[in-house]
Structure formats: C-alpha cells, structure tokens
Design an enzyme around this catalytic site. Structure first.
Site, PDB file in Angstrom:
ATOM      1  N   GLU A  43      47.167  37.326  41.948  1.00 56.90           N
ATOM      2  CA  GLU A  43      46.989  36.188  41.043  1.00 56.90           C
ATOM      3  C   GLU A  43      48.345  35.832  40.434  1.00 56.90           C
ATOM      4  OE1 GLU A  43      45.275  35.501  36.564  1.00 56.90           O
ATOM      5  OE2 GLU A  43      44.094  36.800  37.888  1.00 56.90           O
ATOM      6  N   LYS A 133      35.250  36.193  34.671  1.00 53.34           N
ATOM      7  CA  LYS A 133      36.346  36.983  34.141  1.00 53.34           C
ATOM      8  C   LYS A 133      36.068  37.334  32.676  1.00 53.34           C
ATOM      9  CE  LYS A 133      41.241  36.553  32.914  1.00 53.34           C
ATOM     10  NZ  LYS A 133      42.468  35.741  33.059  1.00 53.34           N
TER      11      LYS A 133
END
Length: 215
Positions: A43, A133
């Site tokens: 990421e 998340k």
C-alpha cells in the site's frame, strides 16, 4: 487482475505493507525489501512524495510478478481515480467516504474504507466494501474485531495502526482476515537497514501463518 482476485490475494497473504517514505528512491527500496520478505500486498500512501508516480512505475516493473500494488491514505474520489489510472489494484482510505467507494465500485477496483463504529461498518458493507479497515487499531486493540464480529459476522476486518509482531497473532485470532502494518515493519529503512525490513516482513508473514494454523 479482477477485483475479487485482489481481495482473495490480500486475504491469503494476510499482511498489507503500508509504505511511507521520504522520497521516491527510498520508497522503491522499501518495496523491494518487503517483497523479498514475502509480503505480496503493498500500500503506497499518498503522503509519500510522488506517490502516484511510484505506483505507476512499480506497477510496470512488477507487472509479471505476483504482487498487488495499492494506494493508501486516499481521501477523495479524484485521488482514487488518479491512482487507479496509475495502476493501483486496490484503494485504502482512513475513513468512510461514500463517493470514493462509489468511484472504486464504478471501475471494479477493491476499496477498503476506514471504519471505527458498527454504523460505519454496516454502511461500508451496504456500499459494497469487501474488507473494512479498522483504523486506528491501537485505539481499541484486538478485542474490537471480536466485538464487530458479534453483530456483523459477515464482515471482513483488517486492522491498521498499532499492529506489530507482539500482537499480530491476537488480531488474527480475534477474527481479522488481514492486517496492515507500516512503521513496525519498515523501521529499518530509517537507518538504511533494508535487510532488517526484509527480515521483519518474513516474521510478519510467519506469525500470520502460525496464528491461522492455531485458530
């Protein structure tokens, strides 16, 4: 790569490496070190200088490898679209922004919005997010996953923030499908010790494997 394949690969690996760096050059070195350690989901946060250029470059470099490049700290749909055009296979946001979720759904790109409450979790699911998340994870600890799974057993949760080698097994045992980790994973990069980054990445992957085996 199809959206569902991206989600499956992230879950299989169990660890998303959150890459933050002071420069493009450092970012690429960290990426290479993490990759060597066996983490396949990367990421690249928008706080990295030239982040979109990095995504475009590494997406091209590693196009033939089993690596999933995504974009993090995405705050709006405009940035999400720019990242998708650069080659990002998934988008991660620190909060639930409905327009960003819609943008990703429009182009069939995986989106992982940040959530902190049951209300946000349910809303994110309603808009089609496959992985939620939990951020910041260190505000609650692993028990928050168990609490979420009570009323929302169908939810796939990925904590980010405060996940380290000491507690990763607790997050997995609590029901997390994957974890996001940055500072604890890449701290070696601050002193130029990229071998330490590789060693730490390998330990994260191994801890996830062991926690799942004992679950």
């Amino acid at each position: 790569m199809k959206r569902i394949e991206t989600i499956q690969k992230i879950m299989e690996c169990g660890v998303v490496a959150v890459i933050r760096a002071e420069s493009k050059e450092e970012g690429i070195k960290v990426i290479e070190a993490v990759k060597k350690g066996g983490i396949k989901a990367l990421e690249i946060t928008m706080t990295v200088p030239g982040a979109i250029d990095i995504i475009k470059e590494i997406s091209e470099i590693y196009k033939d490898e089993d690596l999933i490049i995504g974009a993090g700290t995405v705050l709006d749909p405009e940035t999400a679209r720019a990242c998708i055009l650069a080659g990002a296979k998934y988008i991660v946001s620190p909060y639930l922004d409905v327009e960003t979720v819609k943008m990703c759904n429009r182009y069939r790109v995986a989106i992982m919005p940040g959530i902190m409450t049951v209300k946000e979790a349910v809303e994110a699911l309603e808009y089609g997010a496959e992985i939620l998340k939990v951020f910041p994870g260190n505000a609650y600890g692993p028990s928050i996953i168990s609490s979420f799974k009570g009323p929302i057993p169908q939810g796939n949760f990925m904590p980010t923030g405060g996940v380290n080698l000491d507690n990763i097994k607790d997050w997995i045992k609590a029901g997390a499908v994957a974890v996001g980790t940055g500072g604890d994973l890449t701290k070696g990069a601050k002193t130029g010790d990229y071998e330490l980054v590789t060693e730490t990445a390998a330990k994260f992957v191994e801890e996830v494997r062991k926690a799942r085996a004992n679950n």
